[in-house]
Motif scaffolding. Structure first.
Motif, PDB file in Angstrom:
ATOM      1  N   ARG A  24       0.807  -1.216   0.000  1.00 10.69           N
ATOM      2  CA  ARG A  24       0.000   0.000   0.000  1.00 10.69           C
ATOM      3  C   ARG A  24       0.846   1.275   0.000  1.00 10.69           C
ATOM      4  O   ARG A  24       0.314   2.351  -0.197  1.00 10.69           O
ATOM      5  CB  ARG A  24      -0.933   0.001   1.216  1.00 10.69           C
ATOM      6  CG  ARG A  24      -1.979  -1.096   1.192  1.00 10.69           C
ATOM      7  CD  ARG A  24      -2.836  -1.083   2.440  1.00 10.69           C
ATOM      8  NE  ARG A  24      -3.846  -2.136   2.417  1.00 10.69           N
ATOM      9  CZ  ARG A  24      -3.628  -3.392   2.770  1.00 10.69           C
ATOM     10  NH1 ARG A  24      -2.417  -3.748   3.185  1.00 10.69           N
ATOM     11  NH2 ARG A  24      -4.605  -4.289   2.718  1.00 10.69           N
ATOM     12  N   GLY A  25       2.148   1.137   0.248  1.00  7.63           N
ATOM     13  CA  GLY A  25       2.978   2.328   0.253  1.00  7.63           C
ATOM     14  C   GLY A  25       4.237   2.156   1.092  1.00  7.63           C
ATOM     15  O   GLY A  25       4.589   1.040   1.499  1.00  7.63           O
ATOM     16  N   HIS A  26       4.909   3.283   1.374  1.00  9.25           N
ATOM     17  CA  HIS A  26       6.181   3.277   2.097  1.00  9.25           C
ATOM     18  C   HIS A  26       5.964   3.887   3.481  1.00  9.25           C
ATOM     19  O   HIS A  26       6.226   5.060   3.716  1.00  9.25           O
ATOM     20  CB  HIS A  26       7.215   4.076   1.304  1.00  9.25           C
ATOM     21  CG  HIS A  26       8.595   4.007   1.866  1.00  9.25           C
ATOM     22  ND1 HIS A  26       9.371   2.866   1.821  1.00  9.25           N
ATOM     23  CD2 HIS A  26       9.349   4.943   2.488  1.00  9.25           C
ATOM     24  CE1 HIS A  26      10.531   3.112   2.390  1.00  9.25           C
ATOM     25  NE2 HIS A  26      10.544   4.357   2.807  1.00  9.25           N
ATOM     26  N   PHE A  27       5.440   3.077   4.402  1.00 10.24           N
ATOM     27  CA  PHE A  27       5.166   3.550   5.756  1.00 10.24           C
ATOM     28  C   PHE A  27       4.962   2.352   6.676  1.00 10.24           C
ATOM     29  O   PHE A  27       4.631   1.250   6.233  1.00 10.24           O
ATOM     30  CB  PHE A  27       3.919   4.449   5.794  1.00 10.24           C
ATOM     31  CG  PHE A  27       2.705   3.850   5.120  1.00 10.24           C
ATOM     32  CD1 PHE A  27       1.864   2.989   5.807  1.00 10.24           C
ATOM     33  CD2 PHE A  27       2.414   4.146   3.797  1.00 10.24           C
ATOM     34  CE1 PHE A  27       0.745   2.436   5.191  1.00 10.24           C
ATOM     35  CE2 PHE A  27       1.294   3.598   3.171  1.00 10.24           C
ATOM     36  CZ  PHE A  27       0.464   2.741   3.868  1.00 10.24           C
ATOM     37  N   GLY A  28       5.180   2.559   7.963  1.00 11.40           N
ATOM     38  CA  GLY A  28       4.986   1.501   8.935  1.00 11.40           C
ATOM     39  C   GLY A  28       3.524   1.331   9.290  1.00 11.40           C
ATOM     40  O   GLY A  28       2.773   2.311   9.339  1.00 11.40           O
ATOM     41  N   ASN A  29       3.103   0.106   9.532  1.00 13.61           N
ATOM     42  CA  ASN A  29       1.713  -0.131   9.916  1.00 13.61           C
ATOM     43  C   ASN A  29       1.584  -1.411  10.719  1.00 13.61           C
ATOM     44  O   ASN A  29       2.433  -2.308  10.645  1.00 13.61           O
ATOM     45  CB  ASN A  29       0.805  -0.187   8.689  1.00 13.61           C
ATOM     46  CG  ASN A  29       0.967  -1.487   7.922  1.00 13.61           C
ATOM     47  OD1 ASN A  29       2.067  -1.863   7.525  1.00 13.61           O
ATOM     48  ND2 ASN A  29      -0.124  -2.185   7.695  1.00 13.61           N
ATOM     49  N   LEU A  30       0.527  -1.483  11.517  1.00 14.76           N
ATOM     50  CA  LEU A  30       0.204  -2.677  12.291  1.00 14.76           C
ATOM     51  C   LEU A  30      -1.296  -2.936  12.205  1.00 14.76           C
ATOM     52  O   LEU A  30      -2.090  -1.996  12.116  1.00 14.76           O
ATOM     53  CB  LEU A  30       0.592  -2.500  13.765  1.00 14.76           C
ATOM     54  CG  LEU A  30       2.084  -2.491  14.108  1.00 14.76           C
ATOM     55  CD1 LEU A  30       2.271  -2.133  15.574  1.00 14.76           C
ATOM     56  CD2 LEU A  30       2.731  -3.837  13.807  1.00 14.76           C
TER      57      LEU A  30
END
Length: 251
Positions: A24-30
């Motif tokens: 979905r993109g260039h970022f951290g997620n949980l």
């Protein structure tokens, strides 16, 4: 209220690091909650001890409790039939397995995603695992000039929508290609979403069996009936939406 613990998990999630690349993109997620992806049946999402503590803090915080409740109010108001269907199926799922966790007491959505950014800019994508006719609730958060960036883009509908921090949008993310525009280099954007896996609903409809075991339990006639149900499922889903006239509104 007793905190909803996300420490016990059954589906592994990546570490919460800045700048993680995902589809979905260039970022951290949980993620947290009950999902049906990569496994044979619905299960609690797995996070390591440190990330589980972060998720628990967010889920049990007053701001995110209020965001979840606000979305629920909108859902019940504008799509009462779809809400009741989602609620009924989720309750049946939870009652089938006491180990499954309900992360928000004021929501019928089974799972949630926290996108930590710090510049959450989603590339065009479709969340194929989500129930196609169910809305996904997306909250825009952070500090950015929403007149210049962070717009929600619905590619298939050729729509670009201003999406200020602190606002929520509901879309059928399982069939609708979406993403958002860039923000300034010194700006921050985060997002919080609530969703439900289509596999959860299939598991309930198939008497809490895998696709293979369910099909094996059917007679030849029942197999044909199931085929007809599958072909008409899109129409069943659409019939769960409400019209303005039903809601007592007129254009």
């Amino acid at each position: 209220m007793q905190p909803n613990s996300s420490a016990r998990r059954d589906q592994q999630q990546p570490s919460r690091e800045k700048g993680i690349d995902n589809r979905r993109g260039h970022f951290g997620n949980l993620n947290a909650g009950v999902a049906h992806g990569g496994g044979r049946q619905p299960a609690n999402v797995v996070n390591d001890e440190g990330n589980a503590a972060v998720i628990d803090t967010l889920i049990n915080s007053a701001p995110f409790q209020r965001l979840s409740g606000y979305a629920t109010g909108i859902f019940k108001t504008w799509a009462p039939r779809l809400y009741e269907y989602c609620s009924m199926q989720f309750e049946r799922l939870l009652s089938s397995d006491s180990s499954l966790l309900r992360i928000f007491d004021n929501s019928v959505m089974a799972a949630a995603a926290f996108n930590f950014g710090p510049r959450t800019v989603c590339v065009p994508h479709i969340d194929y695992g989500n129930l196609p006719f169910l809305w996904c609730w997306i909250w825009s958060l952070g500090w950015f000039n929403w007149k210049k960036g962070g717009h929600l883009v619905l590619w298939d509908f050729k729509l670009i929508i201003e999406f200020p921090p602190g606002t929520v949008i509901a879309i059928p993310s399982g069939v609708c290609r979406h993403g958002n525009t860039c923000i300034g280099k010194k700006e921050t954007r985060y997002s919080f979403t609530q969703y439900s896996s289509g596999g959860n609903f299939r598991w309930v409809d198939h008497s809490f069996k895998t696709e293979e075991k369910y099909r094996a339990s059917l007679t030849k006639k029942e197999v044909e009936e199931e085929k007809v149900r599958k072909e008409g499922r899109w129409e069943m889903g659409l019939n769960l939406f409400s019209t303005l006239e039903e809601l007592g509104l007129h254009t």
